[in-house]
Design an enzyme around this catalytic site. Structure first.
Site, PDB file in Angstrom:
ATOM      1  CB  SER A   1       0.496  -4.290  -1.919  1.00 63.80           C
ATOM      2  OG  SER A   1      -0.667  -4.804  -2.559  1.00 63.80           O
TER       3      SER A   1
ATOM      4  CG  HIS B   1       0.537  -6.639   1.897  1.00 64.05           C
ATOM      5  ND1 HIS B   1       0.295  -6.789   3.257  1.00 64.05           N
ATOM      6  CD2 HIS B   1      -0.593  -6.090   1.394  1.00 64.05           C
ATOM      7  CE1 HIS B   1      -0.915  -6.354   3.542  1.00 64.05           C
ATOM      8  NE2 HIS B   1      -1.487  -5.923   2.430  1.00 64.05           N
TER       9      HIS B   1
ATOM     10  CG  ASP C   1      -3.631  -6.104  -0.588  1.00 64.00           C
ATOM     11  OD1 ASP C   1      -3.839  -6.051   0.637  1.00 64.00           O
ATOM     12  OD2 ASP C   1      -2.787  -5.389  -1.164  1.00 64.00           O
TER      13      ASP C   1
ATOM     14  CG  MET D   1      -9.303  -7.155  -2.099  1.00 60.62           C
ATOM     15  SD  MET D   1      -9.296  -5.551  -2.916  1.00 60.62           S
ATOM     16  CE  MET D   1      -7.734  -4.892  -2.308  1.00 60.62           C
TER      17      MET D   1
ATOM     18  CG  HIS E   1      -4.872  -7.171   4.094  1.00 66.44           C
ATOM     19  ND1 HIS E   1      -4.778  -5.879   3.587  1.00 66.44           N
ATOM     20  CD2 HIS E   1      -5.959  -7.176   4.905  1.00 66.44           C
ATOM     21  CE1 HIS E   1      -5.759  -5.144   4.069  1.00 66.44           C
ATOM     22  NE2 HIS E   1      -6.503  -5.909   4.864  1.00 66.44           N
TER      23      HIS E   1
ATOM     24  CG  MET F   1      -9.193  -6.631   2.798  1.00 61.31           C
ATOM     25  SD  MET F   1      -8.384  -5.499   1.636  1.00 61.31           S
ATOM     26  CE  MET F   1      -7.042  -6.546   1.082  1.00 61.31           C
TER      27      MET F   1
ATOM     28  CG  MET G   1      -6.948  -1.279   6.613  1.00 60.10           C
ATOM     29  SD  MET G   1      -5.765  -1.985   5.444  1.00 60.10           S
ATOM     30  CE  MET G   1      -6.137  -1.073   3.948  1.00 60.10           C
TER      31      MET G   1
ATOM     32  CG  ASP H   1      -2.318  -2.090   3.381  1.00 61.38           C
ATOM     33  OD1 ASP H   1      -2.035  -1.491   2.330  1.00 61.38           O
ATOM     34  OD2 ASP H   1      -2.897  -3.197   3.404  1.00 61.38           O
TER      35      ASP H   1
HETATM   36  C1  DX5 Z   1      -5.954  -1.825  -0.076  1.00 62.34           C
HETATM   37  C2  DX5 Z   1      -4.822  -2.812   0.118  1.00 62.34           C
HETATM   38  C3  DX5 Z   1      -3.470  -2.224   0.037  1.00 62.34           C
HETATM   39  C4  DX5 Z   1      -3.132  -1.549  -1.259  1.00 62.34           C
HETATM   40  C5  DX5 Z   1      -2.041  -0.559  -1.025  1.00 62.34           C
HETATM   41  O1  DX5 Z   1      -7.148  -2.444   0.224  1.00 62.34           O
HETATM   42  O2  DX5 Z   1      -4.944  -3.436   1.374  1.00 62.34           O
HETATM   43  O3  DX5 Z   1      -2.476  -3.185   0.362  1.00 62.34           O
HETATM   44  O4  DX5 Z   1      -2.769  -2.441  -2.259  1.00 62.34           O
HETATM   45  O5  DX5 Z   1      -1.811   0.117  -2.226  1.00 62.34           O
HETATM   46  P1  DX5 Z   1      -1.056   1.511  -2.274  1.00 62.34           P
HETATM   47  O6  DX5 Z   1       0.271   1.321  -1.658  1.00 62.34           O
HETATM   48  O7  DX5 Z   1      -0.997   1.784  -3.743  1.00 62.34           O
HETATM   49  O8  DX5 Z   1      -1.903   2.512  -1.530  1.00 62.34           O
HETATM   50 ZN    ZN Z   2      -3.307  -4.839   2.156  1.00 62.24          ZN
END
Ligand code: DX5
Ligand code: ZN
Length: 222
Positions: A11, A36, A38, A40, A69, A71, A140, A178
């Site tokens: 990620s 990956h 993320d 948000m 991904h 969110m 998750m 994840d």
């Molecule tokens: C959280 C994200 C993850 C996150 C994982 O909302 O979807 O992808 O970055 O981070 P680690 O591996 O540090 O838990």
């Molecule tokens: Zn993620």
């Protein structure tokens, strides 16, 4: 259905945002399978990260699969932008729009692979009626919003249930996990049936000289 090999999806949330392009090249060279991303919005989750413009800017830096991904809510108005930006897989949460089935069809209509993401409290049955449509299911193992959180063990049961569902059909579906994935939790998630490990903190810890070793260890190659 034959099991797929374990793949690692670093990620970029845990990378150095001031040198994102270089970081993507480094994890590509270090053996990452997916990149990956993320996304948000400060509304669906309590954090804001990156948008389609950044994905587009990163696209020329690697040929690896962009695993995006989302969110964000509402999610539907942004599917086209992320498809155009060069995403390969687009994953959405059922809670981020009123019509999950329609959203999945939209993603596929744009020629992309479609994923569904289950929050820790969302039951595995949420995918039952779209199992024939999706390419990836993401479990998750933390509440979405931040990197560096602790793996929620109750999600191992969910992975086992989903593994059985996936094995009961003939089409391959990636089972991704994840949140809080590290050298201790990755083997547990793999044993429970996951075959794609998202790892932010665990990939980027120690700086660029460690990325390849971190990815190898996460894969179980020691
Ligand atoms: C959280 C994200 C993850 C996150 C994982 O909302 O979807 O992808 O970055 O981070 P680690 O591996 O540090 O838990
Ligand atoms: Zn993620």
């Amino acid at each position: 259905m034959k099991r797929q090999r374990v793949r690692i999806a670093p990620s970029i949330l845990s990378s150095d945002f001031a040198q994102l392009g270089e970081e993507v090249k480094r994890i590509d060279a270090a053996g990452a399978d997916f990149i990956h991303v993320d996304v948000m919005d400060g509304h669906f989750v309590p954090n804001i990260t990156i948008g389609p413009g950044v994905v587009k800017a990163l696209r020329p830096h690697t040929k690896k699969t962009f695993d995006v991904h989302l969110m964000i809510a509402p999610v539907d108005p942004f599917i086209q932008d992320f498809a155009d930006s060069g995403a390969d897989i687009i994953s959405v949460h059922p809670e981020s729009g009123p019509h999950l089935h329609r959203t999945i069809q939209e993603i596929k209509r744009m020629g992309k692979k479609a994923g569904v993401v289950l929050n820790p409290a969302t039951p595995p049955s949420a995918v039952d009626h779209v199992l024939g449509d999706v390419d990836l299911i993401l479990v998750m193992s933390v509440n979405p919003g931040f990197g560096g959180q602790k793996f929620i063990k109750s999600q191992l049961d969910k992975l086992r249930i989903l593994r059985a569902k996936i094995d009961s059909i003939e089409r391959p579906i990636d089972l991704e996990v994840d949140g809080g994935i590290n050298f201790e939790t990755a083997p547990e998630a793999i044993a429970a049936g996951a075959d794609v490990m998202v790892a932010g903190t665990a990939t980027f810890t120690g700086g660029p000289s460690q990325y390849a070793a971190n990815i190898r260890k996460l894969r179980g190659d020691a």
